[in-house]
Scaffold this active site. Sequence first.
Site, PDB file in Angstrom:
ATOM      1  N   ASN A 208       0.848  -1.198   0.000  1.00 22.16           N
ATOM      2  CA  ASN A 208       0.000   0.000   0.000  1.00 22.16           C
ATOM      3  C   ASN A 208       0.881   1.244   0.000  1.00 22.16           C
ATOM      4  O   ASN A 208       2.097   1.145   0.014  1.00 22.16           O
ATOM      5  CB  ASN A 208      -0.943  -0.022   1.210  1.00 22.16           C
ATOM      6  CG  ASN A 208      -0.173  -0.118   2.516  1.00 22.16           C
ATOM      7  OD1 ASN A 208       0.594   0.774   2.851  1.00 22.16           O
ATOM      8  ND2 ASN A 208      -0.338  -1.225   3.227  1.00 22.16           N
ATOM      9  N   ASP A 277      -4.246  -6.705   5.035  1.00 18.41           N
ATOM     10  CA  ASP A 277      -5.190  -7.621   5.666  1.00 18.41           C
ATOM     11  C   ASP A 277      -5.099  -9.019   5.066  1.00 18.41           C
ATOM     12  O   ASP A 277      -5.521  -9.986   5.691  1.00 18.41           O
ATOM     13  CB  ASP A 277      -6.620  -7.087   5.504  1.00 18.41           C
ATOM     14  CG  ASP A 277      -6.837  -5.849   6.372  1.00 18.41           C
ATOM     15  OD1 ASP A 277      -6.292  -5.818   7.488  1.00 18.41           O
ATOM     16  OD2 ASP A 277      -7.520  -4.913   5.915  1.00 18.41           O
ATOM     17  N   LYS A 287       9.372 -16.846 -10.611  1.00 15.16           N
ATOM     18  CA  LYS A 287       8.590 -15.745 -11.175  1.00 15.16           C
ATOM     19  C   LYS A 287       7.373 -16.304 -11.929  1.00 15.16           C
ATOM     20  O   LYS A 287       7.535 -17.220 -12.757  1.00 15.16           O
ATOM     21  CB  LYS A 287       9.486 -14.948 -12.135  1.00 15.16           C
ATOM     22  CG  LYS A 287       8.841 -13.700 -12.644  1.00 15.16           C
ATOM     23  CD  LYS A 287       9.759 -12.967 -13.601  1.00 15.16           C
ATOM     24  CE  LYS A 287       9.008 -11.890 -14.320  1.00 15.16           C
ATOM     25  NZ  LYS A 287       9.700 -11.390 -15.484  1.00 15.16           N
ATOM     26  N   PHE A 322      -4.571   3.404  14.553  1.00 17.72           N
ATOM     27  CA  PHE A 322      -4.819   4.413  13.531  1.00 17.72           C
ATOM     28  C   PHE A 322      -5.934   3.892  12.621  1.00 17.72           C
ATOM     29  O   PHE A 322      -6.029   2.690  12.383  1.00 17.72           O
ATOM     30  CB  PHE A 322      -3.559   4.665  12.691  1.00 17.72           C
ATOM     31  CG  PHE A 322      -2.669   5.708  13.291  1.00 17.72           C
ATOM     32  CD1 PHE A 322      -1.922   5.430  14.430  1.00 17.72           C
ATOM     33  CD2 PHE A 322      -2.571   6.983  12.725  1.00 17.72           C
ATOM     34  CE1 PHE A 322      -1.108   6.398  15.003  1.00 17.72           C
ATOM     35  CE2 PHE A 322      -1.759   7.958  13.277  1.00 17.72           C
ATOM     36  CZ  PHE A 322      -1.026   7.668  14.423  1.00 17.72           C
ATOM     37  N   LYS A 336     -13.541   0.348  15.085  1.00 22.23           N
ATOM     38  CA  LYS A 336     -12.201  -0.235  15.316  1.00 22.23           C
ATOM     39  C   LYS A 336     -11.765  -0.025  16.769  1.00 22.23           C
ATOM     40  O   LYS A 336     -11.176  -0.902  17.387  1.00 22.23           O
ATOM     41  CB  LYS A 336     -11.177   0.363  14.338  1.00 22.23           C
ATOM     42  CG  LYS A 336     -11.389  -0.135  12.919  1.00 22.23           C
ATOM     43  CD  LYS A 336     -10.514   0.552  11.899  1.00 22.23           C
ATOM     44  CE  LYS A 336     -11.015   0.206  10.493  1.00 22.23           C
ATOM     45  NZ  LYS A 336     -10.296   0.896   9.433  1.00 22.23           N
ATOM     46  N   LYS A 340     -11.237  -3.498  18.732  1.00 23.94           N
ATOM     47  CA  LYS A 340      -9.856  -3.879  19.034  1.00 23.94           C
ATOM     48  C   LYS A 340      -9.463  -3.538  20.471  1.00 23.94           C
ATOM     49  O   LYS A 340      -8.306  -3.654  20.839  1.00 23.94           O
ATOM     50  CB  LYS A 340      -8.909  -3.216  18.024  1.00 23.94           C
ATOM     51  CG  LYS A 340      -9.258  -3.582  16.559  1.00 23.94           C
ATOM     52  CD  LYS A 340      -8.202  -3.153  15.570  1.00 23.94           C
ATOM     53  CE  LYS A 340      -8.731  -3.295  14.141  1.00 23.94           C
ATOM     54  NZ  LYS A 340      -7.688  -3.463  13.142  1.00 23.94           N
TER      55      LYS A 340
END
Length: 400
Positions: A208, A277, A287, A322, A336, A340
């Site tokens: 990301n 995730d 490859k 975060f 969240k 959590k």
Amino acid sequence: MLQGKTIILGVTGGIAAYKAVELLRLYVKAGAEVHVIMTESAREFVTPLTFQALSGNPVHTELFNLYQEQEIGHISLADRADLFIIAPATANLIGKAANGLADDLLSTTLMATKAPVLLVPAMNVNMYENPIYQENQQKLVDLGYHLLEPVVGELACGWEGKGKLAPVDAILAETELLLAERDMEGCRLLVTAGPTREEIDPVRYLSNYSSGKMGYAIAAVAARRGARVTLISGPCTLSVPPGVERVLVTSALDMHGAVMEAADTADVVIKAAAVADYRPVNRAPQKVKKGDGEQLTLTLTRNPDILADLGTEKGGRLLVGFAAETDDLLKHAGEKLQNKNLDLIVANDVTCEGAGFDVETNIVRFLYPDGRIEALEQMSKVAVAGELLDRIRDMRQRGS
Ligand code: CTP
């Protein structure tokens, strides 16, 4: 960060003297009041006028200058300094300081100061390695002088080796570290940062846009404030902040292992990393070649949720997460926070200009389990780190 601080910047005579000009500019920009003392040979390299114009203060050069002594004598300069830094510091200056010689304004003021002293040497590599120099330097370090070692590079004298003045941004960071209020002493902090990489084959991965800047800023500021910081970082190009112990990891599974191990001895865990995730079910050993079809299907499997795992075995730790969202910010972040078992979640809408991945600033809200929400204005990631650590310090003081 240096607002209200008085710094004496001593400049000695070396090619790197011109870099002290840039350093002065950074100090002034950070809000410090800077008084420059130049040795006679430093004035061969850069004129006092340059330092005077940038600092807004007269530059001190002469030991027996009646006018300067009346205005602000060297003893009073030495008294009012919060930090005394010498950059560049020549072998001569280090030698004089180590042996109690005070024969010009800089060495005299240095001997009279009770402020912390930061020495930033720069010289030819052979001089630097000379055992006489090394003994002098070691003596000063043993006496409590701070030292920012030179770096390896091409030297002005044509030699290659260790002797180059430390980069000015590193000097600034070290200065901030020495001048910071140490209100997090005794706190063991674990921070995660950056993206994770989930390998598809030896040349490809899923990841990301996280740059790691937010997590690194938290680690840097916390260390500056006296916390013992472990930074578990996914792949990124940022350098290790001073005083921080860094553990590099690649995948979410690696990060999970490293965090679970380190969390045992942490008082506070801040999870600023953008953890993938999912990961490919199988990592191809070779490859992957393209086939004839138009489409390729990758089958992914869930990664463990590190923060949620920490939340189930929380103990006395403070847990901070975060939430980077693109829609319904408060709803998702609030969920969240609850799911959590967190003490605080930092929510930001990554679609806003000036917030999110790979930018210098962030626009965040702090959400608490009792439903309170604090909205902060747009500020640098370092400033967000400072605000967050203030809240954590207060929570720890309240014992919640
Ligand atoms: N997090 C984690 N481990 C994961 C995923 C997320 O520890 N496998 C942590 C992040 O470091 C962050 C918080 O959980 O502090 C929220 O991460 P985010 O990616 O926003 O949320 P997710 O829980 O993954 O939910 P979703 O992707 O559905 O938004």
